[in-house]
Enzyme design. Structure first.
Site, PDB file in Angstrom:
ATOM      1  N   TYR A 162      -3.775  12.647   2.990  1.00  0.00           N
ATOM      2  CA  TYR A 162      -3.825  11.208   2.749  1.00  0.00           C
ATOM      3  C   TYR A 162      -5.229  10.666   2.999  1.00  0.00           C
ATOM      4  CZ  TYR A 162      -2.897   6.209   3.390  1.00  0.00           C
ATOM      5  OH  TYR A 162      -2.932   4.841   3.295  1.00  0.00           O
ATOM      6  N   SER A 165      -8.158   2.600   3.143  1.00  0.00           N
ATOM      7  CA  SER A 165      -7.417   2.750   4.392  1.00  0.00           C
ATOM      8  C   SER A 165      -8.396   3.012   5.515  1.00  0.00           C
ATOM      9  CB  SER A 165      -6.420   3.907   4.309  1.00  0.00           C
ATOM     10  OG  SER A 165      -5.796   4.139   5.557  1.00  0.00           O
TER      11      SER A 165
END
Length: 217
Positions: A126, A112
């Site tokens: 996250y 990501s």
């Protein structure tokens, strides 16, 4: 080449496999929960048993039930660690022996852009899991300079997927959906990055690729 699709939801991967076959490709499916090491081991064993080798493993599973740390949503923290990090480690543990035995293999993980240039509010855990995956990739790379295992970490930005569905905070979920609707690019953009990395000659390793909308800040 044969594509073996693995996920928890059989109806989704069955539909994708059927589309691949309709386009003249070869695809099979296997129901897998990446948080369960035995599931991933079963996937690898079944693939080896049917096809004799595994050339590439793409770790794509990920969830994002993000919220401010002050919310103390420890259950979501654990879930992200289990799927995003332990799931990737389960993949390594399952496939690395096969890569070593056959003398070649390529590990690709979908990471990501979160955390690349500072952690956004509510994304601490996250981003931590995704950056841990990036660090593990680099560690595996340094242990694989004998040329047997190649590694590629691909970091997407806003992609038109259902990742927002895993977000438990209603406000964050709605804002993420709006961002995806406004600027998200098709999943095919990430697929092309995967194809680019794995199609390189055996002595070429593409370590990292960032794939984001051109309008994403």
């Amino acid at each position: 080449a044969v594509v073996v699709l693995a996920a928890r939801r059989s109806e989704r991967i069955d539909a994708v496999a059927q589309e691949i076959r309709e386009r003249g490709g070869r695809a099979t499916t296997c129901v897998v929960d990446v948080t369960k090491a035995e599931d991933v081991q079963r996937l690898v064993a079944a693939t080896l048993g049917q096809y004799g080798r595994i050339d590439v493993l793409v770790n794509n599973a990920g969830i994002a039930p993000i919220s401010p740390l002050a919310d103390l949503d420890t259950e979501s923290w654990s879930a992200m660690i289990d799927v995003n990090l332990h799931g990737m480690l389960n993949g390594i543990a399952a496939v690395l022996p096969a890569f070593r035995e056959q003398g070649t293999g390529h590990l690709v993980s979908i990471v990501s852009v979160a955390g690349l240039s500072g952690v956004s509010p509510s994304m601490a855990v996250y981003a931590a899991t995704k950056n841990a995956v990036r660090t593990l990739h680099e560690g595996l790379r340094t242990e694989s300079t004998d040329g047997v295992v190649r590694t590629t970490a691909i970091s997407p930005g806003y992609i038109r997927t259902d990742l927002a569905d895993s977000m438990t905070d209603p406000g964050i979920r709605e804002q993420t959906r709006k961002n995806i609707d406004a600027m998200g690019i098709p999943p095919a953009a990430v697929a092309r990055a995967v194809a680019f990395a794995i199609e390189q000659p055996g002595d070429v390793e593409i370590g990292e690729i960032n794939v984001r909308p051109t309008v994403q800040a």
